[in-house]
Design a protein around this motif. Structure first.
Motif, PDB file in Angstrom:
ATOM      1  N   VAL A   1     -10.014   8.174  -4.079  1.00 20.21           N
ATOM      2  CA  VAL A   1      -9.160   7.115  -3.530  1.00 20.21           C
ATOM      3  C   VAL A   1      -9.523   6.852  -2.064  1.00 20.21           C
ATOM      4  CG1 VAL A   1      -6.800   6.429  -3.011  1.00 20.21           C
ATOM      5  CG2 VAL A   1      -7.287   7.645  -5.120  1.00 20.21           C
TER       6      VAL A   1
ATOM      7  N   GLY B   1       0.828  -1.210   0.000  1.00 19.88           N
ATOM      8  CA  GLY B   1       0.000   0.000   0.000  1.00 19.88           C
ATOM      9  C   GLY B   1       0.857   1.253   0.000  1.00 19.88           C
TER      10      GLY B   1
ATOM     11  N   LEU C   1      -3.878   1.816   0.906  1.00 20.46           N
ATOM     12  CA  LEU C   1      -3.724   2.784  -0.189  1.00 20.46           C
ATOM     13  C   LEU C   1      -4.664   3.966   0.011  1.00 20.46           C
ATOM     14  CD1 LEU C   1      -2.123   2.911  -2.783  1.00 20.46           C
ATOM     15  CD2 LEU C   1      -4.041   1.847  -3.971  1.00 20.46           C
TER      16      LEU C   1
ATOM     17  N   SER D   1       1.175   3.992  -2.967  1.00 17.93           N
ATOM     18  CA  SER D   1       0.695   5.347  -2.666  1.00 17.93           C
ATOM     19  C   SER D   1       1.649   6.418  -3.203  1.00 17.93           C
ATOM     20  CB  SER D   1       0.522   5.523  -1.158  1.00 17.93           C
ATOM     21  OG  SER D   1       1.771   5.767  -0.537  1.00 17.93           O
TER      22      SER D   1
ATOM     23  N   MET E   1      -3.247   6.045   2.763  1.00 15.41           N
ATOM     24  CA  MET E   1      -1.877   6.525   2.621  1.00 15.41           C
ATOM     25  C   MET E   1      -1.706   7.505   1.470  1.00 15.41           C
ATOM     26  SD  MET E   1       0.833   6.127   4.336  1.00 15.41           S
ATOM     27  CE  MET E   1       2.317   7.078   4.017  1.00 15.41           C
ATOM     28  N   THR E   2      -2.564   7.429   0.452  1.00 14.44           N
ATOM     29  CA  THR E   2      -2.338   8.261  -0.733  1.00 14.44           C
ATOM     30  C   THR E   2      -2.364   9.747  -0.400  1.00 14.44           C
ATOM     31  OG1 THR E   2      -3.251   6.564  -2.162  1.00 14.44           O
ATOM     32  CG2 THR E   2      -3.146   8.776  -3.060  1.00 14.44           C
ATOM     33  N   ARG E   3      -3.342  10.138   0.427  1.00 15.80           N
ATOM     34  CA  ARG E   3      -3.396  11.558   0.781  1.00 15.80           C
ATOM     35  C   ARG E   3      -2.141  11.978   1.539  1.00 15.80           C
ATOM     36  NH1 ARG E   3      -6.728  15.753   1.301  1.00 15.80           N
ATOM     37  NH2 ARG E   3      -8.511  14.635   0.502  1.00 15.80           N
TER      38      ARG E   3
ATOM     39  N   SER F   1       0.835  10.667   1.374  1.00 13.50           N
ATOM     40  CA  SER F   1       1.969  10.740   0.449  1.00 13.50           C
ATOM     41  C   SER F   1       1.889  12.003  -0.397  1.00 13.50           C
ATOM     42  CB  SER F   1       1.998   9.509  -0.459  1.00 13.50           C
ATOM     43  OG  SER F   1       2.345   8.380   0.288  1.00 13.50           O
TER      44      SER F   1
ATOM     45  N   LEU G   1       0.693   7.217  -6.828  1.00 10.72           N
ATOM     46  CA  LEU G   1      -0.643   7.815  -6.797  1.00 10.72           C
ATOM     47  C   LEU G   1      -0.595   9.221  -6.195  1.00 10.72           C
ATOM     48  CD1 LEU G   1      -3.217   5.033  -5.851  1.00 10.72           C
ATOM     49  CD2 LEU G   1      -2.947   6.260  -7.995  1.00 10.72           C
ATOM     50  N   GLY G   2       0.172   9.364  -5.122  1.00  5.72           N
ATOM     51  CA  GLY G   2       0.301  10.677  -4.494  1.00  5.72           C
ATOM     52  C   GLY G   2       0.966  11.668  -5.435  1.00  5.72           C
TER      53      GLY G   2
END
Lengths: 264, 231, 232
Positions: B54, B29, B92, B33, B95-97, B99, B36-37
């Protein structure tokens, strides 16, 4: 008249901001507390409206010991201007200014009328009344902060490095405004407006101090008074080396104001 | 107590299994990320919409997803892979935000400095942006790890073994001690994983060791609180 | 094929009718969720706001909310249920406890996120602590408070599904009962309905979160966004 009698302030972490200071500020004076950061000048200012409490000593206003007053009531009677204006971001310009009168118990409609008057007083375009702070320039925001502080009737204005973050041209304009307000007096009532108001102005900028002050109190760390006098006193008869160095560091030096080739 | 002494081998193996089931989603994840981030930050105005979409994955209940996913991707319902995929998606989503925020908040001066040295964008990403975003990412990852360890136990409802098995079995046998053992061990696994992440962080980012001051400490707490509220 | 069977199960009148039909179960489910949210709100919101305003107990609560994250829901549910017996009591208590940390975190971090210079200005103007809280801290903290509520709500909706294991009436029944008899259309259908409810709840709170951003602050963010995207 504001009087400090043997005032000391030691913070919880052990720092001594002020060491046994006595000072009297007569009515109608524009006093500048000057010093580099960490010298205790802001603490000194905040002692006046009890945002800070002294560890020992007394502060009195017109003979009344401020420790006998309710701090909230005291603050409502003293205008205070912070850097950046300290405005509420979710309220309009007009409501930000009106809030000060509302706190003193004035009804909303009347408070807004006062706010409009104060906007004119500090040279703010009436069309800005329904804007939000985020829609204003830094200089305009600072004027709103001044307008808010002016709606207090006591004739005392405290200003904590209000113009430090502004660019030189705008700062110059606002300094003119302060000089004018000082002469005309502040406040809502006619009585308050007739006589010059008392302004205590904190800055680290020697040029700003020289431009505005009736009297400058130059402080070194621990709020030790290095010199207390008129701008001319400081320039012509610096009391000691500290004062001399402070003035020289802040004034444009003739050698550096020369042409570019000269520097390189 | 005799239960504990007779079953400790099995319990230990569940704990190890639990740890493995948690570790993979957290790492995968996290790795996913990053692109994606980075992508979110390239979206301009679409950034917040992208991140919201996301993050919405996290809103899907795990048990429902555990049941719905196998029919969508053709795995068997008891396959632990389902759980791994779902927990990775959750990691994910959380964590994406973090990152994206971490990569964006990197001091512009450091980036300008690197660019003025003539660093290529790829090199810039790996030698400047990523390491400087590291501390914020780490604190986000610690939140993700804790929540993943806890979520693994839900798998036991459909028969995927983990420490959660102690809950379902203990419940069926009305044996509260077994459940409490499971709870304590789950918290222990979370603690070990957290310690591991902090250790790796210190190894990879030696400069953060120098200033383990009140400031960095409180910024981790702030991040945690923020994610707690946003999760 | 599984989808067709699920669809026909979902659209069958018998699925929706009766005391154990989808209609009644959805009602029970939503009611349980709402009750849990209100309970958690009543405990966590005042406490969180107080912590944010005064700064008291902050470290304790931060450690507490962090640790709670790793606490397994299913463990808490089953243990409490064995201890308290069957009925709504155990799941209600367990889910309330689990919903407290996000609300608490949203409330205190919301109040703390207010620019200290604004709070200082309020004191300097002569506002009382209560006035500062009501006129500055609360309105400016509102988006983060709602965001905490949102994650609590999302978590509650997800976890009441798990509570069906205990056993509790509600939408989670389709998942647990379906699993017991390997009725996949029923499991999948129930899951889809719960996913839809969850996304709707999440969406509604997302809208609320946007709605409580004060106008002046929204303008500020718009400007910050515009400048930062230009900078890139």
């Amino acid at each position: 008249m504001i009087t400090f009698t043997h005032v000391s302030k030691r913070y919880a972490d052990g720092t001594v901001a002020i060491r046994d200071l006595s000072l009297t500020i007569p009515d109608g004076q524009l006093l500048v507390l000057l010093g580099s950061s960490g010298c205790g000048k802001t603490t000194l200012l905040r002692l006046i409206n009890r945002l800070v409490e002294p560890t020992s000593g007394h502060i009195s206003i017109d003979g009344t010991d401020t420790s006998t007053l309710n701090p909230v009531t005291l603050r409502r009677s003293i205008g205070y201007v912070l850097q950046g204006g300290g405005l509420l971001p979710h309220r309009t310009v007009l409501d930000n200014i009106a809030l000060q009168s509302q706190l003193a118990g004035v009804r909303k409609s009347q408070a807004r009328a006062i706010a409009r008057r104060m906007m004119r007083e500090v040279g703010l375009d009436p069309q800005l009344a329904h804007r939000y702070p985020s829609q204003l320039s830094g200089g305009q925001r600072q004027r709103v902060g001044v307008a808010r502080a002016l709606s207090v009737d006591s004739g005392i204005l405290l200003m904590d490095e209000p113009f430090s973050a502004l660019d030189p041209v705008i700062r110059h304009d606002l300094q003119d405004e302060v000089l004018r307000l000082h002469q005309n007096g502040t406040g809502v009532s006619a009585a308050a407006q007739d006589k010059p108001c008392t302004i205590v102005f904190v800055t680290h900028d020697i040029n700003e101090a020289l431009r505005l002050a009736d009297r400058i109190v130059l402080l070194s760390p621990g709020a030790v008074i290095e010199q207390d006098g008129t701008p001319d006193d400081l320039l012509e008869h610096p009391a000691n080396d500290f004062v001399r160095t402070f003035i020289e560091a802040g004034r444009p030096s003739p050698r550096l104001t020369g042409t570019k080739e000269h520097i390189s | 107590m005799s239960w504990l002494s007779s079953q400790w081998m099995w319990i230990a193996s569940l704990a190890v299994l639990h740890f493995r089931l948690s570790l993979i989603p957290v790492l995968v994840g996290f790795l996913l990320s990053l692109p994606l981030g980075w992508l979110a930050n390239r979206c301009g105005r679409g950034r917040s919409v992208f991140l919201a979409v996301v993050a919405a994955i996290y809103a899907i209940p795990s048990l429902s997803l555990l049941i719905a996913l196998p029919s969508a991707i053709g795995t068997r319902i008891l396959d632990p892979l389902n759980l791994e995929i779902i927990l990775t998606l959750y990691a994910l989503a959380l964590m994406t935000r973090t990152s994206a925020d971490a990569l964006r908040q990197v001091d512009r001066q450091a980036i300008d400095g690197a660019q003025s040295m003539g660093m290529s964008p790829v090199r810039l990403f790996f030698t400047v942006r990523l390491p400087l975003a590291g501390p914020v990412m780490l604190s986000g990852l610690r939140v993700v790890a804790a929540s993943t360890v806890s979520l693994v136990t839900v798998g036991s409802l459909i028969g995927i073994d983990s420490l959660g098995t102690l809950f379902t079995e203990g419940y069926q046998r009305s044996y509260i001690f077994e459940i409490m053992t499971g709870v304590v061990l789950t918290l222990l696994v979370a603690l070990v994983l957290d310690g591991l992440l902090v250790g790796i962080g210190k190894l990879l980012m030696p400069w953060t060791r120098l200033k383990t001051t009140h400031h960095t400490q409180s910024s981790h707490l702030d991040r945690t609180a923020e994610m707690e509220a946003m999760a | 094929m599984i989808y067709e069977r699920t669809w026909s199960w979902l659209t069958a009148a018998s699925t929706w009718q009766g005391p154990q039909g989808m209609g009644v179960r959805t009602g029970i489910y939503l009611w349980d969720c709402l009750l849990t949210l209100l309970l958690a709100l009543a405990i966590a919101l005042p406490l969180g706001l107080w912590i944010g305003h005064t700064g008291h107990l902050r470290q304790v609560v931060v450690a507490f909310t962090g640790g709670m994250r790793a606490l397994p829901t299913l463990g808490l549910l089953t243990a409490l249920s064995l201890w308290m017996g069957l009925g709504l009591g155990a799941p209600l208590l367990a889910l309330t406890v689990l919903a407290i940390p996000p609300i608490l975190a949203g409330a205190y971090s919301g109040v703390e996120s207010v620019d200290p210079r604004i709070v200082d200005a309020c004191h300097a103007m002569g506002m009382t602590g209560w006035q500062t809280f009501r006129m500055a801290e609360l309105p400016l903290a509102a988006p983060l408070i709602v965001s905490g509520l949102r994650s609590a709500a999302v978590q509650i909706v997800a976890t009441w599904t798990v509570a069906a294991y205990l056993p509790i009436e509600g939408l989670g029944r389709y998942l647990i009962d379906g699993l017991a008899v390997h009725n996949y259309p029923e499991m999948l259908g129930g899951s889809l309905v719960i996913i839809v409810i969850e996304l709707v709840v999440d969406g509604l709170f997302a809208l609320l979160e946007r709605a409580v951003v004060a106008r002046g602050v929204r303008l500020e963010r718009g400007m910050a966004g515009a400048t930062s995207s230009r900078a890139q």
